[in-house]
Design a protein around this motif. Sequence first.
Motif, PDB file in Angstrom:
ATOM      1  N   ASP A  23       0.590  -1.034   0.090  1.00  0.00           N
ATOM      2  CA  ASP A  23       0.122   0.217   0.071  1.00  0.00           C
ATOM      3  C   ASP A  23       0.853   1.211   0.353  1.00  0.00           C
ATOM      4  O   ASP A  23       1.642   1.734   1.160  1.00  0.00           O
ATOM      5  CB  ASP A  23      -0.790   0.011   1.353  1.00  0.00           C
ATOM      6  CG  ASP A  23      -2.226   1.175   1.220  1.00  0.00           C
ATOM      7  OD1 ASP A  23      -1.566   2.193   0.315  1.00  0.00           O
ATOM      8  OD2 ASP A  23      -2.869   0.651   2.141  1.00  0.00           O
ATOM      9  N   VAL A  24       1.328   1.426  -1.181  1.00  0.00           N
ATOM     10  CA  VAL A  24       2.291   2.861  -0.893  1.00  0.00           C
ATOM     11  C   VAL A  24       1.621   4.187  -0.680  1.00  0.00           C
ATOM     12  O   VAL A  24       2.326   4.846   0.396  1.00  0.00           O
ATOM     13  CB  VAL A  24       2.690   2.981  -2.678  1.00  0.00           C
ATOM     14  CG1 VAL A  24       3.837   4.139  -2.980  1.00  0.00           C
ATOM     15  CG2 VAL A  24       2.824   2.160  -3.575  1.00  0.00           C
ATOM     16  N   GLU A  25       0.531   4.294  -0.519  1.00  0.00           N
ATOM     17  CA  GLU A  25      -0.096   5.308  -0.471  1.00  0.00           C
ATOM     18  C   GLU A  25      -0.458   5.579   0.914  1.00  0.00           C
ATOM     19  O   GLU A  25       0.015   6.486   1.332  1.00  0.00           O
ATOM     20  CB  GLU A  25      -1.618   5.618  -0.230  1.00  0.00           C
ATOM     21  CG  GLU A  25      -2.651   6.460  -0.335  1.00  0.00           C
ATOM     22  CD  GLU A  25      -3.738   6.445  -1.148  1.00  0.00           C
ATOM     23  OE1 GLU A  25      -4.805   6.377  -0.067  1.00  0.00           O
ATOM     24  OE2 GLU A  25      -4.109   6.053  -2.561  1.00  0.00           O
ATOM     25  N   HIS A  26      -0.105   4.601   2.082  1.00  0.00           N
ATOM     26  CA  HIS A  26      -0.122   4.612   3.147  1.00  0.00           C
ATOM     27  C   HIS A  26       1.513   4.148   3.897  1.00  0.00           C
ATOM     28  O   HIS A  26       1.664   3.833   4.494  1.00  0.00           O
ATOM     29  CB  HIS A  26      -1.061   3.622   4.112  1.00  0.00           C
ATOM     30  CG  HIS A  26      -2.710   4.614   4.166  1.00  0.00           C
ATOM     31  ND1 HIS A  26      -3.832   3.697   2.755  1.00  0.00           N
ATOM     32  CD2 HIS A  26      -3.110   5.419   4.113  1.00  0.00           C
ATOM     33  CE1 HIS A  26      -4.863   4.568   2.765  1.00  0.00           C
ATOM     34  NE2 HIS A  26      -4.642   5.823   4.103  1.00  0.00           N
ATOM     35  N   ASP A  27       2.101   3.759   2.916  1.00  0.00           N
ATOM     36  CA  ASP A  27       3.564   3.887   3.251  1.00  0.00           C
ATOM     37  C   ASP A  27       3.832   2.134   3.510  1.00  0.00           C
ATOM     38  O   ASP A  27       4.704   1.859   4.662  1.00  0.00           O
ATOM     39  CB  ASP A  27       4.253   4.720   4.247  1.00  0.00           C
ATOM     40  CG  ASP A  27       5.732   4.289   4.120  1.00  0.00           C
ATOM     41  OD1 ASP A  27       6.362   4.299   2.862  1.00  0.00           O
ATOM     42  OD2 ASP A  27       6.282   5.175   5.238  1.00  0.00           O
ATOM     43  N   GLN A  28       3.178   1.796   3.104  1.00  0.00           N
ATOM     44  CA  GLN A  28       2.831   0.045   4.027  1.00  0.00           C
ATOM     45  C   GLN A  28       3.495  -0.930   2.838  1.00  0.00           C
ATOM     46  O   GLN A  28       3.025  -0.628   1.479  1.00  0.00           O
ATOM     47  CB  GLN A  28       1.498  -0.902   3.907  1.00  0.00           C
ATOM     48  CG  GLN A  28       0.499   0.089   5.247  1.00  0.00           C
ATOM     49  CD  GLN A  28       1.244   0.269   7.107  1.00  0.00           C
ATOM     50  OE1 GLN A  28       2.148  -0.273   7.265  1.00  0.00           O
ATOM     51  NE2 GLN A  28       1.742   1.490   7.479  1.00  0.00           N
ATOM     52  N   PRO A  29       4.102  -1.766   3.685  1.00  0.00           N
ATOM     53  CA  PRO A  29       5.319  -3.321   3.043  1.00  0.00           C
ATOM     54  C   PRO A  29       4.051  -3.778   2.422  1.00  0.00           C
ATOM     55  O   PRO A  29       3.510  -4.393   3.364  1.00  0.00           O
ATOM     56  CB  PRO A  29       6.704  -3.295   3.715  1.00  0.00           C
ATOM     57  CG  PRO A  29       5.922  -2.963   4.550  1.00  0.00           C
ATOM     58  CD  PRO A  29       5.150  -1.593   4.999  1.00  0.00           C
ATOM     59  N   ASP A  30       4.703  -4.752   0.860  1.00  0.00           N
ATOM     60  CA  ASP A  30       4.216  -5.786   0.954  1.00  0.00           C
ATOM     61  C   ASP A  30       4.845  -6.787   1.977  1.00  0.00           C
ATOM     62  O   ASP A  30       5.819  -7.410   2.711  1.00  0.00           O
ATOM     63  CB  ASP A  30       4.757  -6.531  -0.589  1.00  0.00           C
ATOM     64  CG  ASP A  30       3.718  -8.084  -1.222  1.00  0.00           C
ATOM     65  OD1 ASP A  30       3.539  -7.601  -0.158  1.00  0.00           O
ATOM     66  OD2 ASP A  30       4.392  -8.180  -1.969  1.00  0.00           O
ATOM     67  N   VAL A  31       3.854  -7.674   2.629  1.00  0.00           N
ATOM     68  CA  VAL A  31       4.369  -8.682   3.513  1.00  0.00           C
ATOM     69  C   VAL A  31       3.331  -9.667   3.246  1.00  0.00           C
ATOM     70  O   VAL A  31       2.747  -9.821   3.222  1.00  0.00           O
ATOM     71  CB  VAL A  31       4.888  -8.576   5.084  1.00  0.00           C
ATOM     72  CG1 VAL A  31       4.821  -9.419   6.185  1.00  0.00           C
ATOM     73  CG2 VAL A  31       5.423  -7.035   6.059  1.00  0.00           C
ATOM     74  N   ALA A  32       4.417 -11.412   3.026  1.00  0.00           N
ATOM     75  CA  ALA A  32       3.777 -12.816   2.372  1.00  0.00           C
ATOM     76  C   ALA A  32       3.121 -13.077   3.682  1.00  0.00           C
ATOM     77  O   ALA A  32       3.623 -12.677   5.443  1.00  0.00           O
ATOM     78  CB  ALA A  32       4.592 -13.593   1.565  1.00  0.00           C
ATOM     79  N   ARG A 145      -6.641  -2.797  -0.234  1.00  0.00           N
ATOM     80  CA  ARG A 145      -5.692  -3.041  -0.588  1.00  0.00           C
ATOM     81  C   ARG A 145      -5.499  -2.226  -2.091  1.00  0.00           C
ATOM     82  O   ARG A 145      -6.886  -2.068  -2.926  1.00  0.00           O
ATOM     83  CB  ARG A 145      -5.202  -4.276  -1.023  1.00  0.00           C
ATOM     84  CG  ARG A 145      -4.679  -5.476   0.338  1.00  0.00           C
ATOM     85  CD  ARG A 145      -4.420  -7.117   0.138  1.00  0.00           C
ATOM     86  NE  ARG A 145      -4.343  -7.455   1.117  1.00  0.00           N
ATOM     87  CZ  ARG A 145      -3.908  -8.446   0.922  1.00  0.00           C
ATOM     88  NH1 ARG A 145      -3.671  -9.099  -0.145  1.00  0.00           N
ATOM     89  NH2 ARG A 145      -3.688  -9.170   2.359  1.00  0.00           N
ATOM     90  N   ALA A 146      -4.445  -1.346  -2.206  1.00  0.00           N
ATOM     91  CA  ALA A 146      -4.673  -0.869  -3.710  1.00  0.00           C
ATOM     92  C   ALA A 146      -4.388  -1.844  -4.584  1.00  0.00           C
ATOM     93  O   ALA A 146      -3.394  -2.617  -4.513  1.00  0.00           O
ATOM     94  CB  ALA A 146      -3.147   0.146  -2.855  1.00  0.00           C
ATOM     95  N   ARG A 147      -5.115  -1.363  -5.562  1.00  0.00           N
ATOM     96  CA  ARG A 147      -5.065  -2.476  -7.002  1.00  0.00           C
ATOM     97  C   ARG A 147      -3.698  -1.508  -8.088  1.00  0.00           C
ATOM     98  O   ARG A 147      -3.246  -0.752  -7.899  1.00  0.00           O
ATOM     99  CB  ARG A 147      -6.559  -1.997  -7.765  1.00  0.00           C
ATOM    100  CG  ARG A 147      -6.028  -2.448  -8.837  1.00  0.00           C
ATOM    101  CD  ARG A 147      -7.759  -3.000  -9.562  1.00  0.00           C
ATOM    102  NE  ARG A 147      -8.224  -1.310  -9.913  1.00  0.00           N
ATOM    103  CZ  ARG A 147      -8.406  -0.694 -11.336  1.00  0.00           C
ATOM    104  NH1 ARG A 147      -8.262  -1.143 -12.115  1.00  0.00           N
ATOM    105  NH2 ARG A 147      -8.624   0.122 -10.707  1.00  0.00           N
ATOM    106  N   SER A 148      -3.251  -2.704  -8.768  1.00  0.00           N
ATOM    107  CA  SER A 148      -1.423  -2.299  -9.174  1.00  0.00           C
ATOM    108  C   SER A 148      -2.659  -1.634 -10.693  1.00  0.00           C
ATOM    109  O   SER A 148      -3.663  -1.786 -11.294  1.00  0.00           O
ATOM    110  CB  SER A 148      -1.194  -2.954 -10.163  1.00  0.00           C
ATOM    111  OG  SER A 148      -0.873  -4.219  -8.747  1.00  0.00           O
ATOM    112  N   PRO A 149      -1.303  -0.755 -11.128  1.00  0.00           N
ATOM    113  CA  PRO A 149      -1.810   0.497 -12.424  1.00  0.00           C
ATOM    114  C   PRO A 149      -2.101  -0.523 -13.572  1.00  0.00           C
ATOM    115  O   PRO A 149      -1.212  -1.757 -13.282  1.00  0.00           O
ATOM    116  CB  PRO A 149      -1.052   1.248 -12.566  1.00  0.00           C
ATOM    117  CG  PRO A 149       0.099   0.436 -12.038  1.00  0.00           C
ATOM    118  CD  PRO A 149      -0.061  -0.202 -10.566  1.00  0.00           C
ATOM    119  N   PRO A 150      -3.211  -0.454 -14.343  1.00  0.00           N
ATOM    120  CA  PRO A 150      -2.968  -1.307 -15.693  1.00  0.00           C
ATOM    121  C   PRO A 150      -1.633  -1.429 -16.553  1.00  0.00           C
ATOM    122  O   PRO A 150      -0.938  -0.014 -16.728  1.00  0.00           O
ATOM    123  CB  PRO A 150      -4.508  -1.210 -16.084  1.00  0.00           C
ATOM    124  CG  PRO A 150      -3.915   0.525 -15.697  1.00  0.00           C
ATOM    125  CD  PRO A 150      -4.019   0.520 -14.710  1.00  0.00           C
TER     126      PRO A 150
END
Length: 172
Positions: A23-32, A145-150
């Motif tokens: 979540d780039v907007e909220h500065d949250q990393p991807d975590v598996a 969750r943010a959606r990836s850009p097309p």
Amino acid sequence: MTALGDLIEIDDRTVLVLGQGLDVEHDQPDVANALVHRAGDTLVLVDTGVTTAFRTALRKAADRVGPWSRVLVLTTHGHLDHVGNNDLADELGVPAEHYVPALDLDQMRDPLSYWVRAFDRIAGSAPLPAPPRSGWPGRARRSGRARSPPATRGPSPIWGSAAPIPTPCSPP
């Protein structure tokens, strides 16, 4: 609603530790996500996520499924969001074994050199400007969750021109 590090008990020997999407907007990393399982006297960790909060949740999950006298870490692949807490196994005070896919060994031993070599093999690659901190226009949100850009071909309003780059492994 679920959050990073939430524990979901599958049975008395198995706990799922929830990760989160980028979540780039909220500065949250991807975590598996990580799976914590006890098989006999062995604690099995499948991926270990990343961040201090996730590490704390992993430790709670390990304590919940105990007792155990050895640790086995199984890494699905070498991306940071899957291996960032692998060293936790070495801090548990019991013998630990780590298993990683052979194809990811170089990446995990020397990540900087691995990625430099990977990008050097791509003909015509060039660094792209960093995306704006606010995200891309029209960002959609689903389930928090943010959606990836097309995927784009040709001019992009944010990153400029984008098109597939042929590599030795690309289909014709």
